[in-house]
Design an enzyme around this catalytic site. Structure first.
Site, PDB file in Angstrom:
ATOM      1  N   TYR A 116       0.853  -1.182   0.000  1.00 45.52           N
ATOM      2  CA  TYR A 116       0.000   0.000   0.000  1.00 45.52           C
ATOM      3  C   TYR A 116       0.891   1.234   0.000  1.00 45.52           C
ATOM      4  O   TYR A 116       2.008   1.199  -0.519  1.00 45.52           O
ATOM      5  CB  TYR A 116      -0.977  -0.054   1.184  1.00 45.52           C
ATOM      6  N   LYS A 171     -21.102 -19.609  -9.654  1.00 45.91           N
ATOM      7  CA  LYS A 171     -20.314 -19.530 -10.879  1.00 45.91           C
ATOM      8  C   LYS A 171     -18.881 -19.106 -10.559  1.00 45.91           C
ATOM      9  O   LYS A 171     -17.912 -19.672 -11.082  1.00 45.91           O
ATOM     10  CB  LYS A 171     -20.954 -18.507 -11.820  1.00 45.91           C
ATOM     11  N   ASP A 214     -27.303 -15.495 -17.246  1.00 47.70           N
ATOM     12  CA  ASP A 214     -28.716 -15.413 -16.875  1.00 47.70           C
ATOM     13  C   ASP A 214     -29.345 -14.066 -17.227  1.00 47.70           C
ATOM     14  O   ASP A 214     -30.065 -13.460 -16.433  1.00 47.70           O
ATOM     15  CB  ASP A 214     -28.886 -15.702 -15.385  1.00 47.70           C
ATOM     16  N   ASP A 239     -24.515 -18.839 -21.185  1.00 45.65           N
ATOM     17  CA  ASP A 239     -25.765 -19.508 -21.549  1.00 45.65           C
ATOM     18  C   ASP A 239     -25.800 -19.831 -23.039  1.00 45.65           C
ATOM     19  O   ASP A 239     -26.448 -20.800 -23.447  1.00 45.65           O
ATOM     20  CB  ASP A 239     -26.968 -18.624 -21.194  1.00 45.65           C
ATOM     21  N   GLY A 273     -33.945 -19.989 -28.201  1.00 47.61           N
ATOM     22  CA  GLY A 273     -33.515 -18.805 -27.477  1.00 47.61           C
ATOM     23  C   GLY A 273     -32.010 -18.714 -27.445  1.00 47.61           C
ATOM     24  O   GLY A 273     -31.324 -19.100 -28.400  1.00 47.61           O
ATOM     25  N   ALA A 274     -31.463 -18.247 -26.331  1.00 54.92           N
ATOM     26  CA  ALA A 274     -30.022 -18.002 -26.250  1.00 54.92           C
ATOM     27  C   ALA A 274     -29.218 -19.275 -26.487  1.00 54.92           C
ATOM     28  O   ALA A 274     -28.366 -19.339 -27.380  1.00 54.92           O
ATOM     29  CB  ALA A 274     -29.689 -17.391 -24.890  1.00 54.92           C
ATOM     30  N   ALA A 275     -29.479 -20.311 -25.702  1.00 57.75           N
ATOM     31  CA  ALA A 275     -28.707 -21.547 -25.828  1.00 57.75           C
ATOM     32  C   ALA A 275     -28.968 -22.229 -27.160  1.00 57.75           C
ATOM     33  O   ALA A 275     -28.038 -22.626 -27.866  1.00 57.75           O
ATOM     34  CB  ALA A 275     -29.038 -22.485 -24.671  1.00 57.75           C
ATOM     35  N   ASN A 365     -33.577 -28.258 -17.124  1.00 62.24           N
ATOM     36  CA  ASN A 365     -33.220 -28.582 -15.750  1.00 62.24           C
ATOM     37  C   ASN A 365     -34.184 -27.912 -14.781  1.00 62.24           C
ATOM     38  O   ASN A 365     -34.570 -26.757 -15.002  1.00 62.24           O
ATOM     39  CB  ASN A 365     -31.792 -28.088 -15.455  1.00 62.24           C
TER      40      ASN A 365
END
Length: 490
Positions: A116, A171, A214, A239, A273-275, A365
């Site tokens: 520091y 995550k 998400d 995703d 969708g996304a996946a 899931n």
């Protein structure tokens, strides 16, 4: 008691019970749990006296309601006193799952002066003179922001930022455990696309990469595209790309098991969708024979009205025969089913209509699109997203190694070459000599996975030309970046 959902460690409970000290008491407990449809995973004696035994009985249940039924059945037994019920998932989350730990010791005045003030000022000046030194002299070299607005938390929907935090913590823990990457949750109390882009751009100097998580479609596509354009660090929407990488890896080995080539198979994807969009994009790049995409509007086909641009593109570049019927109809004669959508859309009889040696990836899931037990009666290879079933397709196979490789290479962007390299690395970890219908992907705990993926991604980042081209041209036009107007999975 009939339980349609499968018991899972995610609904594990520990029940503290006092029972009479006779020879049959413990057996009555385990029998009751089994008859209730749960699975006993542990039974520990905590205390005893001449008349009673106190035990902790741990079991996996199917959901919270099922757990209550198990406890009620035990309570109804003669000589049984249920004293406490603990939900093991909630116990694990108490106080959060991650923490900050310093890498340097601060044991005396000299060490404090270097870490520091005043010593740190010299490092600040060095970075001000050469901003690239931030990668070498700060946490930037090994740190990822896990960014979410809480609008599409797992399969639970729009829960908001606070409710998304347990997922983002998890995550971050997975990044560290499997990739040695320091990651931190950044949950945002806004779902405005412009605001999210501006916030992430503003915090980016502290990070070596951005992992989007998400965020609901269609905003996730625009957010990713704009951040990739604006930042000089990789932006990766797990995703989309993590799922696509793992599916391509699993499909590579599943096709080896059944002796089919990607260019010869017809794939049905439930969920555009996304996946699902990312999966189809990667499969098309790799030269898949044909794909039928199915979502709320039905089978995406030419002539279907009111399609957003992303769905319109899929309708024009997939579904060669322009099929327009229902999902079970699309499966007739198909070689592969990939579900990234909603539970219980199909039955075993639907799977029976697929081509010989069919492949089923039912990834919704916690409940898949089709009961895997029924699917296995007809399909040659079955995979799910569940940890309690064979062939779990889990993004943790991909994202820790992908970011490890990108950080090591000082990559400025995530590329399709990296995705293909990562998928091949995951598939090859299993080894052609060891794959079989129940082993098409390695275990998430296989220590070879993340290093192999990291090495492949690092090589692709440094030498993009080493990644071979796709087996066939997916269409007359280049695949576009996914626009900001695709649908969420159903």
């Amino acid at each position: 008691m009939a339980i349609t959902r499968l018991p899972s460690a995610g609904f594990s409970i520990t029940i503290r019970i006092a029972v009479t000290a006779d020879a049959s008491s413990i057996g009555r407990l385990t029998t009751s749990v089994g008859e209730s449809g749960a699975i006993v995973t542990a039974l520990d004696v905590v205390d005893s006296d001449p008349t009673h035994v106190i035990v902790d009985l741990t079991c996996d249940t199917a959901d919270a309601g099922h757990a209550d039924q198990v406890v009620e059945a035990l309570t109804a037994l003669d000589g049984v006193d249920v004293r406490k019920v603990s939900d093991r998932t909630f116990l694990l989350h108490l106080g959060g799952k991650i923490e900050v730990s310093p890498k340097v010791a601060l044991r005396n005045r000299d060490e404090l002066s270097r870490a520091y003030t005043p010593g740190v000022a010299r490092v600040c000046m060095a970075i001000a003179e050469n901003p690239a030194d931030a990668r070498r002299l700060t946490i930037k070299r090994n740190t990822v922001a896990v960014v979410s607005d809480g609008s599409a938390v797992l399969g639970l929907g729009n829960l908001g930022p606070a409710a998304s935090l347990p997922v983002m913590e998890g995550k971050a823990a997975l990044f560290k455990r499997f990739g040695g990457v320091d990651a931190w949750p950044v949950v945002l109390d806004t779902q405005d696309t412009d605001e999210i882009v501006q916030i992430v751009k503003a915090i980016a100097p502290a990070y070596g990469g951005i992992n989007l998580e998400d965020i609901a479609a269609p905003r996730c596509f625009e957010i990713e595209a704009r951040l990739r354009e604006a930042l000089d660090i990789p932006v990766f929407h797990d995703d989309q790309h993590g799922t696509a990488i793992c599916v391509l890896a699993a499909l590579t080995n599943a096709l080896r098991v059944v002796g089919k080539q990607l260019a010869d198979v017809r794939v049905v994807v439930s969920g555009a969708g996304a996946a699902g969009t990312a999966i189809m994009k990667l499969l098309l790049r790799q030269g898949v024979g044909d794909i039928i995409a199915y979502d709320r509007q039905g089978a995406l086909h030419r002539g279907l009205p009111d399609l957003n641009p992303a769905w319109q593109w899929l309708a024009e570049n997939t579904n060669k025969e322009n099929y327009s019927g229902d999902l079970p109809g699309a499966l007739r004669g198909a070689d592969v089913f990939i579900g990234v959508s909603a539970p219980n859309l199909l039955t075993g009889d639907d799977i029976a209509t697929m081509a010989k040696d069919s492949i089923v990836f039912a990834l919704a899931n916690p409940d898949p699109e089709v009961d895997p037990r029924e699917a296995r009666k007809h399909a040659a290879v079955v995979a799910t997203g569940r940890s309690d079933q064979p062939n779990q397709i889990n993004n943790v196979l991909a994202f820790p190694g992908v970011f490890r490789g990108m950080l090591d290479a000082h990559a400025e962007e995530f590329t399709e070459e990296m995705a293909i390299a990562a998928a091949r690395a995951i598939a090859d970890v299993v080894g052609e000599e060891k794959i079989n219908p129940t082993v098409i992907v390695p275990s998430v705990f296989d220590p070879r996975v993340a290093p192999a993926v990291a090495a492949a991604v690092r090589a692709a980042a440094q030498n993009p030309a080493v990644t071979p081209p796709p087996a066939a041209d997916p269409g007359p036009a280049d695949l576009p970046e996914i626009a900001a107007n695709a649908s969420a999975t159903p």
